[in-house]
Design a protein around this motif. Structure first.
Motif, PDB file in Angstrom:
ATOM      1  N   VAL A 399      38.157  41.699  48.607  1.00  0.00           N
ATOM      2  CA  VAL A 399      38.589  42.337  47.362  1.00  0.00           C
ATOM      3  C   VAL A 399      39.405  41.339  46.558  1.00  0.00           C
ATOM      4  O   VAL A 399      40.334  40.713  47.088  1.00  0.00           O
ATOM      5  N   PHE A 400      39.053  41.187  45.285  1.00  0.00           N
ATOM      6  CA  PHE A 400      39.767  40.254  44.411  1.00  0.00           C
ATOM      7  C   PHE A 400      40.974  40.938  43.770  1.00  0.00           C
ATOM      8  O   PHE A 400      40.889  42.080  43.322  1.00  0.00           O
ATOM      9  N   VAL A 401      42.090  40.192  43.708  1.00  0.00           N
ATOM     10  CA  VAL A 401      43.326  40.686  43.096  1.00  0.00           C
ATOM     11  C   VAL A 401      43.789  39.668  42.061  1.00  0.00           C
ATOM     12  O   VAL A 401      44.137  38.541  42.420  1.00  0.00           O
ATOM     13  N   PRO A 402      43.816  39.990  40.760  1.00  0.00           N
ATOM     14  CA  PRO A 402      44.289  39.032  39.760  1.00  0.00           C
ATOM     15  C   PRO A 402      45.785  38.748  39.905  1.00  0.00           C
ATOM     16  O   PRO A 402      46.554  39.603  40.343  1.00  0.00           O
ATOM     17  N   ARG A 403      46.183  37.534  39.538  1.00  0.00           N
ATOM     18  CA  ARG A 403      47.609  37.163  39.611  1.00  0.00           C
ATOM     19  C   ARG A 403      48.456  38.030  38.683  1.00  0.00           C
ATOM     20  O   ARG A 403      49.610  38.340  38.995  1.00  0.00           O
ATOM     21  N   GLY A 410      39.059  35.282  37.687  1.00  0.00           N
ATOM     22  CA  GLY A 410      39.047  34.572  38.954  1.00  0.00           C
ATOM     23  C   GLY A 410      40.372  33.973  39.363  1.00  0.00           C
ATOM     24  O   GLY A 410      40.499  33.473  40.491  1.00  0.00           O
ATOM     25  N   GLU A 411      41.387  34.017  38.492  1.00  0.00           N
ATOM     26  CA  GLU A 411      42.712  33.480  38.836  1.00  0.00           C
ATOM     27  C   GLU A 411      43.471  34.552  39.605  1.00  0.00           C
ATOM     28  O   GLU A 411      43.918  35.542  39.040  1.00  0.00           O
ATOM     29  N   GLY A 412      43.572  34.361  40.902  1.00  0.00           N
ATOM     30  CA  GLY A 412      44.236  35.347  41.739  1.00  0.00           C
ATOM     31  C   GLY A 412      43.906  35.121  43.199  1.00  0.00           C
ATOM     32  O   GLY A 412      43.714  33.976  43.635  1.00  0.00           O
ATOM     33  N   TYR A 413      43.799  36.210  43.945  1.00  0.00           N
ATOM     34  CA  TYR A 413      43.665  36.122  45.392  1.00  0.00           C
ATOM     35  C   TYR A 413      42.512  36.995  45.877  1.00  0.00           C
ATOM     36  O   TYR A 413      42.123  37.969  45.234  1.00  0.00           O
TER      37      TYR A 413
END
Length: 464
Positions: A399-403, A410-413
């Motif tokens: 799961v993608f998490v933005p900063r 795509g900037e995140g974790y």
């Protein structure tokens, strides 16, 4: 308990139930949790609390919801069974009452009239400040996001005509609307479906009924800014087979996957159905429209990806034909032509994207792969892998998490649970989405294993 706990037939072999609930405060952290990663990562998946009949499918397991609460560099963990009506009846009886997946004819007679299908085991989903455990043959089950206490069935204020809501809704990032559908909406199993739209405040604002070309599975769907796409796969329902104690779904090799496409601002009467051989779809990464072209990015297989279900003749299906490749499926609404372009080297499943770009042209996608967690770049064609050699094949859905709310795409974790079979434990991997090849920036170790959850969500503190 008078029966043995048989292992269930899953996507990757047999799976034995773990049958426990747990709390771990201040989990062991290897590395450092990024300071801008704050929130709750919710997951839900199946794990039988009571025995199942031998040979039953993993997806018939009772829902277990879990949360990793991340705050100030520390992590707390909790997991609880979802207290469905079905689980409450079995706990009271202290034995199995329900039979195989979606087959009421294999149940104990005492269960007549109870909600036997809703195991709330497929997707932990957050919308309008509420947390839900979703299951595609049922209504959502509301969960307290802090305690994981089961709060009850949620029915949009009893306004829904459909008896079902998909486990794979989409949230429009601009309007906050919850778009979904009901498969086998009235449980006649004839192919009846409904389109459903819920506004950002949880109010049902649209519901339209239509029929699919055949009574097949529609596990996921796609939404763009201009179109809605309903994939129907040739895993079909035959109530005669079910009444005889057979599987709810069976693969029909004589049928072809079909995709129904309609204008988002139009009516279900405008759905155009496309036959697409060799395009068996279970999950969608993202989709977007480009004039008269509609693109759907997803893992596609040539045959049955749900290997726990046999074909209509009772035979096992070819597992090689069920291997999915991340692909772009493009529909030309003017010419009627359909094309498939595979992303080179990307065998995998459980796809996700930066959901701030859902339904729009985007660049990055993420999926589980044999090597670990993979990021793909649709612009350059490059793959970047956070390798997990200590957990071969053990990664679950990333799961993608933005900063931050306004961070570039795509900037995140990426957060992803991995099962470390050799040590009988699980761990949460946290990777920098732009530096996947450098490996995890932090690993949160649990002192025990976890069931294979299906889908989840990360609710950042800035979303409140």
């Amino acid at each position: 308990m008078p029966e043995p706990l048989y292992p269930s037939v899953g996507f990757w072999g047999l799976s034995r139930p773990m049958r426990f609930e747990a709390d771990v405060r201040d989990c062991e952290v290897i590395g450092e949790i990024p300071k801008d990663l704050r929130g709750s990562y919710f997951r839900v998946g199946p794990d039988r609390a009571y025995p199942t009949l031998e040979g039953d499918a993993l997806i018939n397991g009772d829902g277990v919801i879990s949360v990793f609460r991340i705050e100030d560099g520390g992590v707390d963990f909790r997991c609880r069974y979802v207290e469905t009506e079905r689980l409450r009846h079995e706990r009271k009886a202290r034995r199995r009452l329900y039979g195989i997946y979606r087959n009421e004819f294999t149940d104990d007679p005492s269960t007549a009239g109870t909600d036997r299908d809703n195991t709330a085991n497929t997707h932990a989903f957050s919308h309008h400040g509420k947390l839900f455990a979703l299951r595609e043959d049922s209504y959502p089950t509301e969960i307290d996001p802090k305690t994981l206490e089961t709060l009850g069935t949620w029915t949009c204020g009893n306004r829904l005509k459909s008896k079902t809501m998909t486990a794979h809704p989409k949230i429009d990032p601009d309007t906050g609307e919850w778009w979904g559908y009901g498969i086998f909406a009235h449980k006649r199993y004839e192919g009846e479906m409904t389109l459903q739209v819920i506004d950002r405040n949880g109010k049902l604002i649209r519901e339209e009924e239509f029929m699919s070309p055949f009574p097949g599975i529609g596990h996921d769907f796609a939404l763009t800014t201009e179109h809605i796409i309903f994939p129907i796969m040739p895993l079909t329902v035959d109530l005669r087979r079910v009444r005889q104690g057979g599987d709810f779904y069976a693969y029909d090799p004589d049928l072809t996957p079909v995709y129904g496409i309609m204008p988002r601002g139009g009516s279900v009467s405008q759905i155009k159905w496309f036959k697409v051989p060799g395009a068996f779809l279970a999950h969608v990464m993202n989709a977007y429209s480009e004039g008269h072209l509609v693109h759907i990015d997803a893992p596609l297989a040539r045959g049955n990806s749900f290997a726990m279900f046999r074909d209509v003749s009772g035979n096992k299906t070819d597992p090689a034909l069920g291997i999915p490749m991340i692909s772009r499926l493009t529909f030309d609404l003017k010419s009627g032509e359909v094309s498939i372009k595979q992303f080179p080297g990307s065998i995998g499943e459980m796809p996700r994207c930066d959901e701030r770009f859902a339904s729009k042209r985007y660049r990055y996608g993420f999926h589980r792969s044999l090597e670990g967690i993979t990021r793909i770049d649709w612009q350059t064609g490059e793959r970047s892998i956070c390798a997990t050699p200590h957990a071969p094949g053990g990664t679950q859905e990333p799961v993608f998490v933005p900063r931050a709310p306004d961070a570039p795409e795509g900037e995140g974790y990426v957060v992803c649970l991995a099962n470390v079979a050799s040590e009988n434990r699980a761990e949460l991997i946290v990777a920098d989405a732009m530096k996947m090849e450098q490996g995890p920036v932090a690993t949160v170790r649990l002192p025990f294993n976890q069931p294979a959850a299906f889908h989840g969500c990360f609710v950042s503190d800035w979303q409140h």
